[in-house]
Design a protein around this motif. Structure first.
Motif, PDB file in Angstrom:
ATOM      1  N   LEU A  14      -4.661 -20.653  -7.833  1.00 20.29           N
ATOM      2  CA  LEU A  14      -5.470 -21.292  -9.255  1.00 20.29           C
ATOM      3  C   LEU A  14      -6.188 -21.046  -9.783  1.00 20.29           C
ATOM      4  O   LEU A  14      -7.291 -19.800  -9.769  1.00 20.29           O
ATOM      5  N   GLY A  15      -6.541 -21.000 -10.739  1.00 20.26           N
ATOM      6  CA  GLY A  15      -6.865 -21.137 -12.092  1.00 20.26           C
ATOM      7  C   GLY A  15      -8.617 -21.998 -12.039  1.00 20.26           C
ATOM      8  O   GLY A  15      -8.408 -22.687 -10.834  1.00 20.26           O
ATOM      9  N   THR A  24      -8.638 -26.422 -12.259  1.00 16.43           N
ATOM     10  CA  THR A  24      -6.814 -26.964 -11.559  1.00 16.43           C
ATOM     11  C   THR A  24      -7.679 -26.817 -10.265  1.00 16.43           C
ATOM     12  O   THR A  24      -7.744 -28.446 -10.058  1.00 16.43           O
ATOM     13  N   SER A  52      -2.983 -25.742 -13.378  1.00 13.14           N
ATOM     14  CA  SER A  52      -3.019 -24.178 -13.716  1.00 13.14           C
ATOM     15  C   SER A  52      -2.609 -23.267 -15.222  1.00 13.14           C
ATOM     16  O   SER A  52      -1.743 -22.438 -15.564  1.00 13.14           O
ATOM     17  N   PHE A  80      -4.440 -20.363 -16.489  1.00 13.73           N
ATOM     18  CA  PHE A  80      -4.050 -18.954 -15.518  1.00 13.73           C
ATOM     19  C   PHE A  80      -2.298 -18.251 -15.964  1.00 13.73           C
ATOM     20  O   PHE A  80      -1.878 -17.325 -16.058  1.00 13.73           O
TER      21      PHE A  80
END
Length: 190
Positions: free
Chosen positions: A51-52, A55, A120, A123
Motif C-alpha cells: 500500500l501507499g 491508503t 494507492s 503509489f
C-alpha cells in the motif's frame, strides 16, 4: 476506475479532495451484491498487502476494528511505501522508506503469498513506472468524471497484458482481470 480512467476518491467525499476534486464517493451508486461478491472473493485470497501511505492511513483507521468484514486483515503483512511514516501500531505493518523499486523486487522474489495493492493511486504510478505490476484487477464503473487522478496518470512502460477473466455486473460495472504477458517492442503491437 471510471470510464475516463479516474481512480480518485471512490469511497467517500472526503477520501481525497486534492486538486479540488469534488466527486468523492462515486462508486456507491453502482456497488451492488454482484460487485460485493467479486470484492469478497478477491479480498479472501491469501495475500499480503502493498500500500501507499495515504491508503494505508485510511485502512489503518478502519480495518483493525472491522476484521469481521475482511477476515484475516489484521494477520496479513501490510507493506507500506512511505517517505514520512516508519512505525504504526497496526499489527504486521512493515514500512518501505527507501529504494522502493529494489525492495519490492526483493519481496516479489520471495516465497510467500501474493502482494495485492488496493487503492494507492499515487503509489500505483511508481509500480507502473518500474514495471512491478503482474496483474491488474480492474473494476470499470460506467461513469465519467472529467477530472481527477487517473490510473495511468504518468503513463506506464509499454507492456502487454492478457485477459484472464471478465464479468459484467447488472449495474454495468466491468470487472476485468489481466495478467502481464510480455513486452511490446518498438513498432510492434503483437
Amino acid at each position: 476506475m471510471t470510464l475516463d480512467g479516474v481512480i480518485q476518491a471512490p469511497g467517500g467525499p472526503e477520501e481525497d479532495n486534492s486538486g479540488g476534486f469534488k466527486h468523492g464517493g462515486w462508486v456507491f451508486s453502482f456497488f451492488d451484491e454482484f460487485v460485493g461478491t467479486v470484492m469478497d472473493e478477491q479480498m479472501s485470497k491469501k495475500a499480503d498487502l502493498l500500500l501507499g501511505r495515504k491508503t494505508f492511513e485510511i485502512f489503518a483507521s478502519y480495518w483493525p476494528d472491522h476484521e469481521k468484514d475482511w477476515p484475516g486483515i489484521n494477520q496479513v503483512t501490510k507493506y507500506v511505501a512511505s517517505k514520512t511514516l516508519s512505525t504504526h501500531s497496526w499489527s504486521n505493518t512493515v514500512f518501505i522508506n527507501e529504494n522502493i523499486e529494489d525492495q519490492i523486487n526483493k519481496l516479489k522474489q520471495q516465497d510467500g503469498p501474493d502482494l495485492q495493492v488496493h487503492g494507492s493511486g499515487n503509489f500505483i504510478q511508481t509500480l507502473l513506472k518500474y514495471d512491478l505490476v503482474d496483474e491488474l484487477w480492474l473494476k470499470i464503473f460506467p461513469i465519467t468524471l472529467g477530472n481527477g487522478k487517473r490510473l495511468f496518470e504518468q503513463g506506464a512502460i509499454p507492456a502487454k497484458f492478457s485477459l484472464l477473466d471478465y464479468k459484467v455486473s447488472p449495474n454495468g460495472v466491468i470487472i476485468a482481470n489481466y495478467k502481464r504477458d510480455g513486452e511490446i517492442k518498438s513498432g510492434s503491437f503483437m
